[in-house]
Design a protein around this motif. Sequence first.
Motif, PDB file in Angstrom:
ATOM      1  N   LEU B 259       0.833  -1.214   0.000  1.00  0.00           N
ATOM      2  CA  LEU B 259       0.000   0.000   0.000  1.00  0.00           C
ATOM      3  C   LEU B 259       0.872   1.270   0.000  1.00  0.00           C
ATOM      4  N   GLY B 260       2.163   1.094  -0.059  1.00  0.00           N
ATOM      5  CA  GLY B 260       3.066   2.249  -0.190  1.00  0.00           C
ATOM      6  C   GLY B 260       3.627   2.782   1.111  1.00  0.00           C
ATOM      7  N   PHE B 261       3.509   2.010   2.210  1.00  0.00           N
ATOM      8  CA  PHE B 261       3.993   2.491   3.516  1.00  0.00           C
ATOM      9  C   PHE B 261       5.218   1.713   3.991  1.00  0.00           C
ATOM     10  N   GLU B 262       6.025   2.403   4.760  1.00  0.00           N
ATOM     11  CA  GLU B 262       7.169   1.750   5.414  1.00  0.00           C
ATOM     12  C   GLU B 262       6.839   1.644   6.904  1.00  0.00           C
ATOM     13  N   LEU B 263       6.889   0.440   7.447  1.00  0.00           N
ATOM     14  CA  LEU B 263       6.668   0.272   8.888  1.00  0.00           C
ATOM     15  C   LEU B 263       7.977  -0.172   9.538  1.00  0.00           C
ATOM     16  N   THR B 264       7.989  -0.194  10.866  1.00  0.00           N
ATOM     17  CA  THR B 264       9.221  -0.508  11.587  1.00  0.00           C
ATOM     18  C   THR B 264       9.634  -1.971  11.408  1.00  0.00           C
ATOM     19  N   GLU B 265      10.914  -2.180  11.124  1.00  0.00           N
ATOM     20  CA  GLU B 265      11.436  -3.558  11.041  1.00  0.00           C
ATOM     21  C   GLU B 265      11.412  -4.136  12.462  1.00  0.00           C
ATOM     22  N   ASN B 266      10.957  -5.377  12.576  1.00  0.00           N
ATOM     23  CA  ASN B 266      10.754  -5.916  13.926  1.00  0.00           C
ATOM     24  C   ASN B 266      11.735  -7.033  14.309  1.00  0.00           C
ATOM     25  N   PHE B 267      12.318  -7.692  13.317  1.00  0.00           N
ATOM     26  CA  PHE B 267      13.212  -8.831  13.603  1.00  0.00           C
ATOM     27  C   PHE B 267      14.442  -8.797  12.706  1.00  0.00           C
ATOM     28  N   ARG B 268      15.565  -9.207  13.284  1.00  0.00           N
ATOM     29  CA  ARG B 268      16.799  -9.286  12.495  1.00  0.00           C
ATOM     30  C   ARG B 268      17.545 -10.555  12.914  1.00  0.00           C
ATOM     31  N   ARG B 269      17.042 -11.672  12.540  1.00  0.00           N
ATOM     32  CA  ARG B 269      17.647 -12.982  12.832  1.00  0.00           C
ATOM     33  C   ARG B 269      18.115 -13.079  14.293  1.00  0.00           C
ATOM     34  N   PRO B 270      17.172 -13.052  15.222  1.00  0.00           N
ATOM     35  CA  PRO B 270      17.509 -12.958  16.648  1.00  0.00           C
ATOM     36  C   PRO B 270      18.324 -14.122  17.207  1.00  0.00           C
ATOM     37  N   TYR B 271      18.192 -15.312  16.597  1.00  0.00           N
ATOM     38  CA  TYR B 271      18.899 -16.454  17.171  1.00  0.00           C
ATOM     39  C   TYR B 271      20.366 -16.521  16.750  1.00  0.00           C
ATOM     40  N   PHE B 272      20.822 -15.493  16.042  1.00  0.00           N
ATOM     41  CA  PHE B 272      22.261 -15.382  15.775  1.00  0.00           C
ATOM     42  C   PHE B 272      22.875 -14.314  16.674  1.00  0.00           C
ATOM     43  N   ALA B 273      22.133 -13.921  17.694  1.00  0.00           N
ATOM     44  CA  ALA B 273      22.645 -12.916  18.633  1.00  0.00           C
ATOM     45  C   ALA B 273      23.809 -13.502  19.423  1.00  0.00           C
ATOM     46  N   VAL B 274      24.808 -12.656  19.705  1.00  0.00           N
ATOM     47  CA  VAL B 274      25.988 -13.141  20.435  1.00  0.00           C
ATOM     48  C   VAL B 274      25.869 -12.890  21.943  1.00  0.00           C
ATOM     49  N   SER B 275      24.790 -12.245  22.344  1.00  0.00           N
ATOM     50  CA  SER B 275      24.533 -12.032  23.778  1.00  0.00           C
ATOM     51  C   SER B 275      23.043 -11.749  23.942  1.00  0.00           C
ATOM     52  N   VAL B 276      22.577 -11.789  25.182  1.00  0.00           N
ATOM     53  CA  VAL B 276      21.159 -11.497  25.407  1.00  0.00           C
ATOM     54  C   VAL B 276      20.898 -10.024  25.054  1.00  0.00           C
ATOM     55  N   MET B 346      28.283  -6.653  33.535  1.00  0.00           N
ATOM     56  CA  MET B 346      29.255  -6.749  34.634  1.00  0.00           C
ATOM     57  C   MET B 346      30.567  -7.384  34.158  1.00  0.00           C
ATOM     58  N   VAL B 347      30.476  -8.430  33.351  1.00  0.00           N
ATOM     59  CA  VAL B 347      31.700  -9.133  32.929  1.00  0.00           C
ATOM     60  C   VAL B 347      32.251  -8.600  31.609  1.00  0.00           C
ATOM     61  N   GLY B 348      31.578  -7.629  31.040  1.00  0.00           N
ATOM     62  CA  GLY B 348      32.028  -7.047  29.775  1.00  0.00           C
ATOM     63  C   GLY B 348      31.976  -8.041  28.637  1.00  0.00           C
ATOM     64  N   GLN B 349      30.934  -8.876  28.634  1.00  0.00           N
ATOM     65  CA  GLN B 349      30.812  -9.963  27.657  1.00  0.00           C
ATOM     66  C   GLN B 349      30.861  -9.462  26.224  1.00  0.00           C
ATOM     67  N   GLN B 350      30.261  -8.300  25.999  1.00  0.00           N
ATOM     68  CA  GLN B 350      30.142  -7.835  24.615  1.00  0.00           C
ATOM     69  C   GLN B 350      31.455  -7.299  24.053  1.00  0.00           C
ATOM     70  N   LYS B 351      32.384  -6.958  24.961  1.00  0.00           N
ATOM     71  CA  LYS B 351      33.662  -6.403  24.486  1.00  0.00           C
ATOM     72  C   LYS B 351      34.633  -7.509  24.072  1.00  0.00           C
ATOM     73  N   SER B 352      34.438  -8.711  24.637  1.00  0.00           N
ATOM     74  CA  SER B 352      35.372  -9.799  24.333  1.00  0.00           C
ATOM     75  C   SER B 352      35.157 -10.320  22.911  1.00  0.00           C
ATOM     76  N   LYS B 359      32.613 -16.534  18.510  1.00  0.00           N
ATOM     77  CA  LYS B 359      31.288 -16.065  18.103  1.00  0.00           C
ATOM     78  C   LYS B 359      30.287 -17.224  18.102  1.00  0.00           C
ATOM     79  N   GLY B 360      30.767 -18.373  17.594  1.00  0.00           N
ATOM     80  CA  GLY B 360      29.915 -19.561  17.559  1.00  0.00           C
ATOM     81  C   GLY B 360      29.495 -19.980  18.959  1.00  0.00           C
ATOM     82  N   VAL B 361      30.469 -19.943  19.883  1.00  0.00           N
ATOM     83  CA  VAL B 361      30.182 -20.325  21.275  1.00  0.00           C
ATOM     84  C   VAL B 361      29.177 -19.343  21.880  1.00  0.00           C
ATOM     85  N   LYS B 362      29.406 -18.045  21.619  1.00  0.00           N
ATOM     86  CA  LYS B 362      28.499 -17.019  22.169  1.00  0.00           C
ATOM     87  C   LYS B 362      27.079 -17.192  21.631  1.00  0.00           C
TER      88      LYS B 362
END
Lengths: 309, 471
Positions: B259-276, B346-352, B359-362
């Motif tokens: 219909l010609g509208f852009e709506l907000t993207e809601n998902f981006r392959r969530p199960y490939f996330a490297v952290s919660v 707390m453990v700085g998980q995202q910086k490691s 990445k696979g383990v995360k």
Amino acid sequence: MKKFVLKITLLFVIIGICDFTFGVVMNHVVGRISIGSQGRDNFICNQVKEDVLVFGSSRAAHHYNAQMLEDSLGMTCYNCGDDGNGIILSYGRLLMIKERKAPKIVIHDISAQFDLFKNDNGKYLGWLKPRYEREGIRDIFDMVDKTEKYKMLSQMYRHNSKFLQNLVVYLSSKSSDTGIKGYRPINSAYDPMKFNKNKMAITKRKYDFDPLKLEFTNKFIDLAGDAKVLFIVSPMWYGSDSTQFAPIKEICHRRGVLFLDYSNNPKYVHKEEYFKDGYHLNAKGADEFTKDLIKVLKSQIDFPSQSKQ
Amino acid sequence: MIYNSFNFIVLFPLIFLLYYAIPAKYLKVRNVFLLALSYLLYLQWKPVYALILLSVTAITYYFAIAIVKANHPKRILTFGVILSLLPLVFFKYFNFINETVSGALSTIGLNCHLSGLNWAIPIGISFYTFQALGYLWDVYYKRQEVERDFLCYALFVSFFPSILSGPINKASLVIPQLKRLRTQFDYDKAVEGLKLLLWGMFMKVVVADRVALYVDVVLPHYESYTGLSCLVASFLYTIQIYADFAGYSLMALGVGKVLGFELTENFRRPYFAVSVTDFWRRWHISLSTWLKDYVYIPLGGSRCTKLRNYWNIFVTFLVSGIWHGANWTFIVWGCIHGVCQIFEKMVGQQKSDYGWFGKGVKITITFLIVNFAWIFFRMPTLGDACGVVARIFDPTLPMSVYIPPLPAPPLIALGVFLLVLKDVRDEFFPDRVLLMNNKSVCVRWLSYISLIVIILLTGVFSSDQFIYASF
């Protein structure tokens, strides 16, 4: 816009051609299967001419030993019960069987879930989809869902989900169990995991009955015509709250049809030796139950074997 | 509107033709058509509940105007927020609050129990209430100009592609599109929309609804199944909820695009996330953005002490849990996500960074945590959720898995395999093996046809409601 609409139309035409071709192939395949579940369904819809017919869910298929009934009653018998199905499929199958021969005794095993309670009735149409063109079947679809007649225009929809299994059976022609005269005994041992001890106490609750299923029950009795009709609740390990069967009892009472409830029969309730799980009798239990049923049938109905004596 | 229903398949082409029959220059007429359509579709469900939609729209509309004019806008905002939240609290949380309070009172010997409500929750109430509240806050924070055209605003709140289960759109994204003169017809956008619609339909009817046939057998009767079966069911539920909700969101986006509208993207392959934390950047993006903008940042966000920051994260995910439903299971689910993110911080998980292996383990660890939390989300009570977890870890149970009768196993495998394949490609090789976006017309059309055939042959067409529609 014109380009868009034209392309969409072209896409639908291609899909239509694929659909038609698929339908031609699958109708050929399904019609020629004589083994497995599809083979059993083909036999029921195209060949069954037995005097005694048993309908219902998996409980019917596993609980009524057709050979035993045949030998004891002196009448031919076939078990037409099928997993996860109830009165809607039973009505459709009886309709197709009656095209060939009117049965003398029709037994319908009642499962409240499939015969009384409100739920998605569309799921009971699965086995009837390939039979859509048969007389009277279209009306069943119409009663369940008015939009089904449009969905059934698609041959792929008609063979949805079952096509893979049917193709494999057709190509491999590997024999699989179609039962003994439709009866499918459970020979495996008692499985303690399948008994939910929390369900042991029968809890009464308010039931939401489905008027459509009750309408099919009435139509089923009408369709049986001169045949003796019996509605039976076969044994359950848990027992049951018998108030859930009130509507079927009322119909049976009004229509002069026999209703038998074995669900709370102390011979079976909580007796593991007769069951595979909480709702299904094993072969031993099925034989025992069939014997009990034969006694009742003999006392209620005048059979040729009895008259000969 | 349920996108996997027969009604949608019949109605949508009609809506499409009628909408584009209105010349683009008559912008107002097009908007009136969309508004009338949105309300008509909403009325189909339970007519009286359209009044609630209208009242939330009217409250936020007038309070936004009042905020701009007022000397003390904070008071107006507070009053407006409370008023807008009332229907949501009443319909969704009354029974829960009632039972929790009466339960607590009974422990001290006071018997004060109000009879519970036996009313259905108005469909989409959590989504449109949050969308309208977001607008109110944006006007208060001066991030959004107040909208004086009621028709335009009402369409923003009730726009039919997203009213049932989101995405929760921002006013700044949708309102300008409603006010701007739209092109008569955008071919590329419409084709893009149909592709999203097709893949969304695949996710819903081929994957989610097929997998549900296994999950709905095992999890409600978990006592009768082995721990391994419960584990498989929990994995499959993780796939089901993704395919169901992301499928719906894609279809909403697709309908909007056609219909010609852009709506907000809601998902981006969530199960490939490297952290919660990363998971929430990929899962239900419109809700996590809303929570970040209107809960986390107003609480102080990360520009405060560490302890306060942890508290802010916890509260944000507590709100997320409560938003999902009036049940302790959702609250625990929200808390698990909150606590995990605090721990990661707390453990700085995202910086490691330990390369591909790390990445696979995360990804694996994050998937397992998310999967564990979904058990609480799925089960009706905390006791049941703990029962499933206990069963999974019970070593005394046999190591067998329940295999459903044919044709379920190959169809489940086929749907899940294709979904995983598509997501792996999108995530790691976005420019390779293009099918629906291939340069070759033959490959593109073959992909469309194959996907439609797979949907028709293996889809579950029971028009089951989307899981998130009940939120």
